[in-house]
Design a protein around this motif. Sequence first.
Motif, PDB file in Angstrom:
ATOM      1  N   LEU A  72     -80.953  -9.667  80.262  1.00 22.78           N
ATOM      2  CA  LEU A  72     -79.558 -10.086  80.392  1.00 22.78           C
ATOM      3  C   LEU A  72     -79.228 -11.080  79.277  1.00 22.78           C
ATOM      4  CD1 LEU A  72     -79.339 -10.651  84.256  1.00 22.78           C
ATOM      5  CD2 LEU A  72     -78.471  -8.689  82.943  1.00 22.78           C
ATOM      6  N   GLU A  73     -78.001 -11.035  78.805  1.00 16.27           N
ATOM      7  CA  GLU A  73     -77.598 -11.891  77.683  1.00 16.27           C
ATOM      8  C   GLU A  73     -77.844 -13.364  77.973  1.00 16.27           C
ATOM      9  OE1 GLU A  73     -75.866  -9.361  78.902  1.00 16.27           O
ATOM     10  OE2 GLU A  73     -74.846  -8.235  77.318  1.00 16.27           O
ATOM     11  N   TRP A 107     -84.927  -7.004  65.655  1.00 12.03           N
ATOM     12  CA  TRP A 107     -83.671  -6.298  65.944  1.00 12.03           C
ATOM     13  C   TRP A 107     -82.825  -7.089  66.933  1.00 12.03           C
ATOM     14  CZ3 TRP A 107     -81.983  -3.780  70.541  1.00 12.03           C
ATOM     15  CH2 TRP A 107     -80.857  -2.941  70.371  1.00 12.03           C
ATOM     16  N   MET A 108     -83.462  -7.643  67.966  1.00 11.77           N
ATOM     17  CA  MET A 108     -82.730  -8.408  68.969  1.00 11.77           C
ATOM     18  C   MET A 108     -82.145  -9.686  68.376  1.00 11.77           C
ATOM     19  SD  MET A 108     -85.247  -7.905  72.290  1.00 11.77           S
ATOM     20  CE  MET A 108     -84.293  -8.993  73.363  1.00 11.77           C
ATOM     21  N   LEU A 109     -82.881 -10.319  67.478  1.00 13.25           N
ATOM     22  CA  LEU A 109     -82.437 -11.582  66.886  1.00 13.25           C
ATOM     23  C   LEU A 109     -81.416 -11.365  65.779  1.00 13.25           C
ATOM     24  CD1 LEU A 109     -85.955 -13.238  66.746  1.00 13.25           C
ATOM     25  CD2 LEU A 109     -84.050 -14.049  68.137  1.00 13.25           C
ATOM     26  N   ALA A 110     -81.633 -10.326  64.979  1.00 12.91           N
ATOM     27  CA  ALA A 110     -80.747 -10.089  63.838  1.00 12.91           C
ATOM     28  C   ALA A 110     -79.315  -9.837  64.291  1.00 12.91           C
ATOM     29  CB  ALA A 110     -81.257  -8.917  63.004  1.00 12.91           C
ATOM     30  N   GLN A 111     -79.147  -9.153  65.424  1.00 15.00           N
ATOM     31  CA  GLN A 111     -77.774  -8.853  65.856  1.00 15.00           C
ATOM     32  C   GLN A 111     -77.070 -10.059  66.475  1.00 15.00           C
ATOM     33  OE1 GLN A 111     -77.512  -5.931  69.243  1.00 15.00           O
ATOM     34  NE2 GLN A 111     -79.724  -5.940  69.034  1.00 15.00           N
ATOM     35  N   GLN A 112     -77.803 -11.179  66.593  1.00 16.52           N
ATOM     36  CA  GLN A 112     -77.159 -12.440  66.994  1.00 16.52           C
ATOM     37  C   GLN A 112     -76.663 -13.208  65.764  1.00 16.52           C
ATOM     38  OE1 GLN A 112     -76.879 -12.185  70.115  1.00 16.52           O
ATOM     39  NE2 GLN A 112     -78.539 -10.674  70.283  1.00 16.52           N
ATOM     40  N   GLY A 113     -76.839 -12.614  64.577  1.00 20.63           N
ATOM     41  CA  GLY A 113     -76.442 -13.280  63.350  1.00 20.63           C
ATOM     42  C   GLY A 113     -77.455 -14.295  62.852  1.00 20.63           C
ATOM     43  N   LEU A 114     -78.672 -14.248  63.393  1.00 23.85           N
ATOM     44  CA  LEU A 114     -79.719 -15.193  63.007  1.00 23.85           C
ATOM     45  C   LEU A 114     -80.482 -14.699  61.786  1.00 23.85           C
ATOM     46  CD1 LEU A 114     -81.016 -15.899  66.611  1.00 23.85           C
ATOM     47  CD2 LEU A 114     -79.821 -17.546  65.151  1.00 23.85           C
ATOM     48  N   ILE A 147     -77.518 -20.193  71.470  1.00 26.03           N
ATOM     49  CA  ILE A 147     -76.947 -18.986  70.888  1.00 26.03           C
ATOM     50  C   ILE A 147     -76.231 -18.202  71.988  1.00 26.03           C
ATOM     51  CG2 ILE A 147     -77.452 -16.860  69.613  1.00 26.03           C
ATOM     52  CD1 ILE A 147     -78.214 -19.412  68.075  1.00 26.03           C
ATOM     53  N   GLU A 148     -74.998 -17.806  71.722  1.00 22.89           N
ATOM     54  CA  GLU A 148     -74.283 -16.946  72.668  1.00 22.89           C
ATOM     55  C   GLU A 148     -74.679 -15.501  72.382  1.00 22.89           C
ATOM     56  OE1 GLU A 148     -69.731 -15.911  74.077  1.00 22.89           O
ATOM     57  OE2 GLU A 148     -70.146 -17.838  73.123  1.00 22.89           O
ATOM     58  N   VAL A 149     -75.503 -14.952  73.234  1.00 20.33           N
ATOM     59  CA  VAL A 149     -76.133 -13.656  72.988  1.00 20.33           C
ATOM     60  C   VAL A 149     -75.209 -12.491  73.339  1.00 20.33           C
ATOM     61  CG1 VAL A 149     -77.989 -12.106  73.787  1.00 20.33           C
ATOM     62  CG2 VAL A 149     -78.494 -14.494  73.210  1.00 20.33           C
ATOM     63  N   SER A 150     -75.217 -11.474  72.492  1.00 22.71           N
ATOM     64  CA  SER A 150     -74.592 -10.187  72.805  1.00 22.71           C
ATOM     65  C   SER A 150     -75.420  -9.110  72.119  1.00 22.71           C
ATOM     66  CB  SER A 150     -73.138 -10.143  72.328  1.00 22.71           C
ATOM     67  OG  SER A 150     -73.082 -10.256  70.915  1.00 22.71           O
ATOM     68  N   TYR A 151     -75.196  -7.860  72.506  1.00 25.18           N
ATOM     69  CA  TYR A 151     -75.993  -6.750  71.962  1.00 25.18           C
ATOM     70  C   TYR A 151     -75.066  -5.677  71.367  1.00 25.18           C
ATOM     71  CZ  TYR A 151     -79.745  -8.829  74.818  1.00 25.18           C
ATOM     72  OH  TYR A 151     -80.668  -9.681  75.383  1.00 25.18           O
ATOM     73  N   ALA A 267     -78.687   0.726  58.776  1.00 29.33           N
ATOM     74  CA  ALA A 267     -79.022   1.153  60.135  1.00 29.33           C
ATOM     75  C   ALA A 267     -78.912  -0.036  61.086  1.00 29.33           C
ATOM     76  CB  ALA A 267     -80.423   1.736  60.168  1.00 29.33           C
ATOM     77  N   LYS A 268     -78.485   0.218  62.315  1.00 34.94           N
ATOM     78  CA  LYS A 268     -78.351  -0.836  63.321  1.00 34.94           C
ATOM     79  C   LYS A 268     -78.685  -0.350  64.721  1.00 34.94           C
ATOM     80  CE  LYS A 268     -74.490  -3.276  61.049  1.00 34.94           C
ATOM     81  NZ  LYS A 268     -73.065  -3.660  61.211  1.00 34.94           N
ATOM     82  N   TYR A 269     -78.206   0.848  65.068  1.00 29.51           N
ATOM     83  CA  TYR A 269     -78.082   1.221  66.470  1.00 29.51           C
ATOM     84  C   TYR A 269     -79.370   1.786  67.067  1.00 29.51           C
ATOM     85  CZ  TYR A 269     -73.199   0.647  65.262  1.00 29.51           C
ATOM     86  OH  TYR A 269     -72.011   0.134  64.823  1.00 29.51           O
ATOM     87  N   VAL A 270     -79.671   1.318  68.291  1.00 28.78           N
ATOM     88  CA  VAL A 270     -80.842   1.785  69.033  1.00 28.78           C
ATOM     89  C   VAL A 270     -80.421   2.164  70.446  1.00 28.78           C
ATOM     90  CG1 VAL A 270     -83.093   1.152  70.012  1.00 28.78           C
ATOM     91  CG2 VAL A 270     -82.491   0.390  67.702  1.00 28.78           C
ATOM     92  N   TYR A 271     -80.819   3.360  70.856  1.00 25.71           N
ATOM     93  CA  TYR A 271     -80.690   3.759  72.259  1.00 25.71           C
ATOM     94  C   TYR A 271     -81.917   3.189  72.963  1.00 25.71           C
ATOM     95  CZ  TYR A 271     -81.207   6.850  76.347  1.00 25.71           C
ATOM     96  OH  TYR A 271     -81.405   7.336  77.621  1.00 25.71           O
TER      97      TYR A 271
END
Length: 289
Positions: A72-73, A107-114, A147-151, A267-271
């Motif tokens: 969860l975020e 991948w999880m961290l990069a999409q937070q802009g970190l 960090i305000e997390v989103s995915y 590339a970014k997206y992961v199912y």
Amino acid sequence: MTIKTLISVDELSSLLGGRDLVVLDCRFYLTDLEKGARVYQESHIPGAIFVDLHTQLAGTETEFTGRHPLPLEVEFSEQLASWGIDPNSQIVVYDDMGGAFAARAWWMLAQQGLSVRVLDGGFPEWRRSEKQVTVDVPDVALSKDKIEVSYPWLIQEDQIVSNFESNQYILIDARMQDRFNGENENMDPVAGHIPGALNRPFFDNLNEQQVFKSEEQLKGEFEVLLNAEHNVDIEDSSSVSSLVHYCGSGVTACHNVLAMNQVGIEAKYVYVGSWSQWAKRMVKMMESH
């Protein structure tokens, strides 16, 4: 946005002790969930914090999810704070499997802009280079700047289902070829792959030392893969924006995302549900007929 990807052992060695540096040890073993913590206690890169992929980089599996759903975020935000991560952190993640598991953290961290990079060659390369190791566990101060997390790079199951009509996405499966072909399946109840998917085993991104191949070689291999059936121009950002990666449980798929970004493919997206969620869907469909 240009996404940072890899860092060499020499580069990381020169940064150790820096105020904003956060190093995460992501060693993980699917058949022994306690082994990662044990090998961390035996030796690790100085200052590194142990990260448990199964419990800290993933939420709880349910009958509706894959094996490693995203946490969860709000929970992941708390987790980042506990590692001392704030918006100014310079993060390096590593494992001992060529980045197979560290890439999930990346991948999880990069999409937070970190700012986050994967140690090329991981702990084995660190040891081969005779860099310092330790058994000391660092004292980590809780970050007050959460960090305000989103995915935003997460693709859901219903998007994959609707893709059969919309053809919006090109799916790339990171599992080994025998699992993709349905010849060997010891993890999930159904063998095979999502119809229409391409196969790019994540291990093909590495050389024999489990260090990433040259950018020239990787770029050529991705070009062949995407041109073979879909005529995708890897230089065209609108063309590659349709790429969605998956694997068994949304972990090693991130390795292909990392490798593509290393050579300039956006590339970014992961199912994240990946085959472990899709196989559950297949079982339910078979049971209903």
